[in-house]
Design a protein around this motif. Structure first.
Motif, PDB file in Angstrom:
ATOM      1  N   VAL A  70      -2.927 -40.235 -50.218  1.00  9.79           N
ATOM      2  CA  VAL A  70      -2.713 -38.820 -50.538  1.00  9.79           C
ATOM      3  C   VAL A  70      -2.474 -38.071 -49.235  1.00  9.79           C
ATOM      4  CG1 VAL A  70      -3.691 -36.726 -51.522  1.00  9.79           C
ATOM      5  CG2 VAL A  70      -4.151 -38.944 -52.592  1.00  9.79           C
ATOM      6  N   ASP A  71      -1.318 -37.423 -49.127  1.00  8.66           N
ATOM      7  CA  ASP A  71      -0.977 -36.723 -47.888  1.00  8.66           C
ATOM      8  C   ASP A  71      -0.751 -35.242 -48.187  1.00  8.66           C
ATOM      9  OD1 ASP A  71      -0.425 -36.262 -45.242  1.00  8.66           O
ATOM     10  OD2 ASP A  71       1.670 -36.901 -45.367  1.00  8.66           O
ATOM     11  N   LEU A  72      -1.848 -34.519 -48.276  1.00 10.62           N
ATOM     12  CA  LEU A  72      -1.789 -33.084 -48.528  1.00 10.62           C
ATOM     13  C   LEU A  72      -2.160 -32.328 -47.259  1.00 10.62           C
ATOM     14  CD1 LEU A  72      -3.527 -32.969 -52.026  1.00 10.62           C
ATOM     15  CD2 LEU A  72      -1.077 -32.885 -51.537  1.00 10.62           C
ATOM     16  N   ASP A  73      -1.616 -31.138 -47.121  1.00 13.49           N
ATOM     17  CA  ASP A  73      -1.859 -30.362 -45.910  1.00 13.49           C
ATOM     18  C   ASP A  73      -3.326 -29.947 -45.804  1.00 13.49           C
ATOM     19  OD1 ASP A  73       0.772 -30.488 -45.105  1.00 13.49           O
ATOM     20  OD2 ASP A  73       1.331 -28.614 -46.116  1.00 13.49           O
ATOM     21  N   PRO A  74      -3.925 -30.119 -44.628  1.00 12.89           N
ATOM     22  CA  PRO A  74      -5.293 -29.642 -44.431  1.00 12.89           C
ATOM     23  C   PRO A  74      -5.313 -28.135 -44.214  1.00 12.89           C
ATOM     24  CG  PRO A  74      -4.459 -30.624 -42.405  1.00 12.89           C
ATOM     25  CD  PRO A  74      -3.394 -30.831 -43.446  1.00 12.89           C
ATOM     26  N   VAL A  75      -6.517 -27.570 -44.242  1.00 12.64           N
ATOM     27  CA  VAL A  75      -6.663 -26.140 -43.981  1.00 12.64           C
ATOM     28  C   VAL A  75      -6.438 -25.862 -42.497  1.00 12.64           C
ATOM     29  CG1 VAL A  75      -8.261 -25.717 -45.871  1.00 12.64           C
ATOM     30  CG2 VAL A  75      -9.158 -26.427 -43.646  1.00 12.64           C
ATOM     31  N   GLU A  76      -6.149 -24.613 -42.191  1.00 12.06           N
ATOM     32  CA  GLU A  76      -6.082 -24.172 -40.801  1.00 12.06           C
ATOM     33  C   GLU A  76      -7.484 -23.732 -40.395  1.00 12.06           C
ATOM     34  OE1 GLU A  76      -4.110 -20.668 -37.981  1.00 12.06           O
ATOM     35  OE2 GLU A  76      -3.543 -20.842 -40.103  1.00 12.06           O
ATOM     36  N   ALA A  77      -8.084 -24.437 -39.436  1.00 11.74           N
ATOM     37  CA  ALA A  77      -9.466 -24.165 -39.054  1.00 11.74           C
ATOM     38  C   ALA A  77      -9.550 -22.981 -38.098  1.00 11.74           C
ATOM     39  CB  ALA A  77     -10.099 -25.395 -38.412  1.00 11.74           C
ATOM     40  N   GLY A  78     -10.588 -22.183 -38.267  1.00 13.14           N
ATOM     41  CA  GLY A  78     -10.882 -21.073 -37.370  1.00 13.14           C
ATOM     42  C   GLY A  78     -12.190 -21.317 -36.645  1.00 13.14           C
ATOM     43  N   ASP A  79     -12.744 -20.279 -36.056  1.00 11.99           N
ATOM     44  CA  ASP A  79     -13.955 -20.413 -35.246  1.00 11.99           C
ATOM     45  C   ASP A  79     -15.039 -19.477 -35.777  1.00 11.99           C
ATOM     46  OD1 ASP A  79     -15.885 -20.797 -33.357  1.00 11.99           O
ATOM     47  OD2 ASP A  79     -14.623 -20.377 -31.623  1.00 11.99           O
ATOM     48  N   ALA A  80     -16.066 -20.046 -36.394  1.00 13.96           N
ATOM     49  CA  ALA A  80     -17.154 -19.238 -36.948  1.00 13.96           C
ATOM     50  C   ALA A  80     -17.942 -18.515 -35.870  1.00 13.96           C
ATOM     51  CB  ALA A  80     -18.094 -20.130 -37.770  1.00 13.96           C
ATOM     52  N   ARG A  81     -17.844 -18.977 -34.623  1.00 14.01           N
ATOM     53  CA  ARG A  81     -18.587 -18.339 -33.540  1.00 14.01           C
ATOM     54  C   ARG A  81     -18.057 -16.945 -33.218  1.00 14.01           C
ATOM     55  NH1 ARG A  81     -18.067 -23.474 -29.618  1.00 14.01           N
ATOM     56  NH2 ARG A  81     -15.947 -23.213 -30.452  1.00 14.01           N
ATOM     57  N   SER A  82     -16.875 -16.610 -33.746  1.00 19.29           N
ATOM     58  CA  SER A  82     -16.313 -15.278 -33.519  1.00 19.29           C
ATOM     59  C   SER A  82     -16.759 -14.276 -34.583  1.00 19.29           C
ATOM     60  CB  SER A  82     -14.786 -15.349 -33.497  1.00 19.29           C
ATOM     61  OG  SER A  82     -14.276 -15.726 -34.778  1.00 19.29           O
ATOM     62  N   LEU A  83     -17.459 -14.745 -35.616  1.00 17.29           N
ATOM     63  CA  LEU A  83     -17.870 -13.860 -36.701  1.00 17.29           C
ATOM     64  C   LEU A  83     -19.011 -12.939 -36.267  1.00 17.29           C
ATOM     65  CD1 LEU A  83     -17.875 -16.385 -39.685  1.00 17.29           C
ATOM     66  CD2 LEU A  83     -16.158 -14.629 -39.205  1.00 17.29           C
ATOM     67  N   LYS A  84     -19.038 -11.759 -36.868  1.00 11.57           N
ATOM     68  CA  LYS A  84     -20.096 -10.791 -36.629  1.00 11.57           C
ATOM     69  C   LYS A  84     -20.616 -10.272 -37.966  1.00 11.57           C
ATOM     70  CE  LYS A  84     -18.013  -9.194 -32.295  1.00 11.57           C
ATOM     71  NZ  LYS A  84     -17.447  -8.022 -31.566  1.00 11.57           N
ATOM     72  N   PRO A  85     -21.878  -9.807 -37.996  1.00 11.41           N
ATOM     73  CA  PRO A  85     -22.383  -9.217 -39.244  1.00 11.41           C
ATOM     74  C   PRO A  85     -21.467  -8.085 -39.717  1.00 11.41           C
ATOM     75  CG  PRO A  85     -24.174  -9.550 -37.694  1.00 11.41           C
ATOM     76  CD  PRO A  85     -22.904  -9.847 -36.935  1.00 11.41           C
ATOM     77  N   GLY A  86     -21.138  -8.109 -40.989  1.00  8.45           N
ATOM     78  CA  GLY A  86     -20.247  -7.101 -41.557  1.00  8.45           C
ATOM     79  C   GLY A  86     -18.809  -7.551 -41.697  1.00  8.45           C
TER      80      GLY A  86
END
Length: 301
Positions: free
Chosen positions: A83-99
């Motif tokens: 199965v060759d389906l496109d993976p998600v584009e990963a981001g960086d949770a360390r950039s998240l802030k409350p809100g």
């Protein structure tokens, strides 16, 4: 309307790489195509080793192979052959802030994609779970997760998947396993099928040291770990540790709580001989222990 359309677009794009995982009875969980041929999900939702199937975005249900799981970080990795389906584009949770706004994207049944829109409740630096795993960032959601949302993708407002949702690492609110943690743990699970961690074979309880002990032992901290149980034949028992001892130092460093203990028992400690200091009957005792490898407790029941 612009915000609404943007949210729907993110859900549609991310949802193409979100699958339903049939690894337990009744309610499926969600999973994310993280790499080509690789799906990640929350380990606590996998209750068997064989016969695990996934339902893809196009409705197909196919067999998959469990590559490994790690209860410490609550991550499991499945392999999809052919199965060759496109993976998600990963981001960086360390950039998240409350809100910050976020979208949990799940696929839990034949009805297709489900989503939950909310905010990030709190964030912090690296965090050790109660099971001894290390998350590269602490990210707590504002509310709990609906059934089937463990293993769902958490997307930011750019449409990048910053991590995987789980309900197993903290009571009440949902948590996020950061993308950088997913990458690190997936690498080791794909290579070895397990995460190696050091093991002493002790059950412990944090206790406050009496002031007289602090002065007598000449330590700069006021708590230690009471040994409440010992694994038969485990490293600590073989080293002569007894139930009722209070562990205060490990490898020359304070052992005040479970975080200190886990920090000393990384994968590089396995097979190493560590010096330990403990209090027995009000007197300081010294010994050495050879660190073992923590047994792999299979979550498949």
């Amino acid at each position: 309307m612009d915000l609404s359309d943007n949210l729907a677009d993110i859900v549609g794009r991310v949802g193409q790489s979100v699958v339903a995982i049939h690894g337990r009875h009744r309610v499926p969980s969600s999973g994310v195509i993280w790499r080509h041929g690789v799906v990640v999900t929350a380990a606590h939702t996998i209750r068997r080793e064989d016969g695990i199937e996934v339902t893809l975005a196009d409705g197909r249900t196919i067999a998959t192979v469990l590559a490994g799981l790690d209860l410490g970080t609550d991550l499991a990795v499945l392999k999809l052959d052919g199965v060759d389906l496109d993976p998600v584009e990963a981001g960086d949770a360390r950039s998240l802030k409350p809100g910050h706004l976020a979208l949990a994207v799940a696929r839990t049944d034949a009805l297709g994609i489900s989503t939950d829109f909310g905010v990030i409740g709190s964030t912090g630096g690296p965090w050790r779970t109660w099971r001894g795993g290390q998350l590269d960032a602490f990210v707590r959601l504002d509310g709990g997760l609906r059934p089937g949302f463990s293993g769902a993708a958490l997307a930011d407002m750019r449409g990048q998947v910053v991590g995987i949702c789980t309900s197993a690492l903290m009571r009440g609110p949902g948590m996020v396993i950061p993308a950088v943690t997913v990458e690190r743990v997936s690498d080791e699970l794909l290579a070895k099928g397990r995460i190696s961690r050091g093991y002493l074979g002790v059950g412990t309880q944090q206790v406050r040291l009496p002031d007289a002990w602090v002065s007598k032992m000449n330590v700069s901290f006021s708590s230690g770990l009471l040994i409440s149980s010992l694994a038969p034949g485990g490293p600590a028992e073989q080293a002569g540790v007894l139930i009722g001892d209070v562990l205060i130092e490990l490898d020359g460093k304070p052992c005040r709580d479970m975080d200190d203990l886990y920090a000393a028992l990384g994968s590089t400690s396995i097979g190493q001989q560590l010096q330990i200091a403990l209090i027995r009957g009000g007197e300081r005792q010294a010994s050495s222990v050879t660190v073992g490898e923590r047994p792999q407790r299979n979550s498949c029941r």
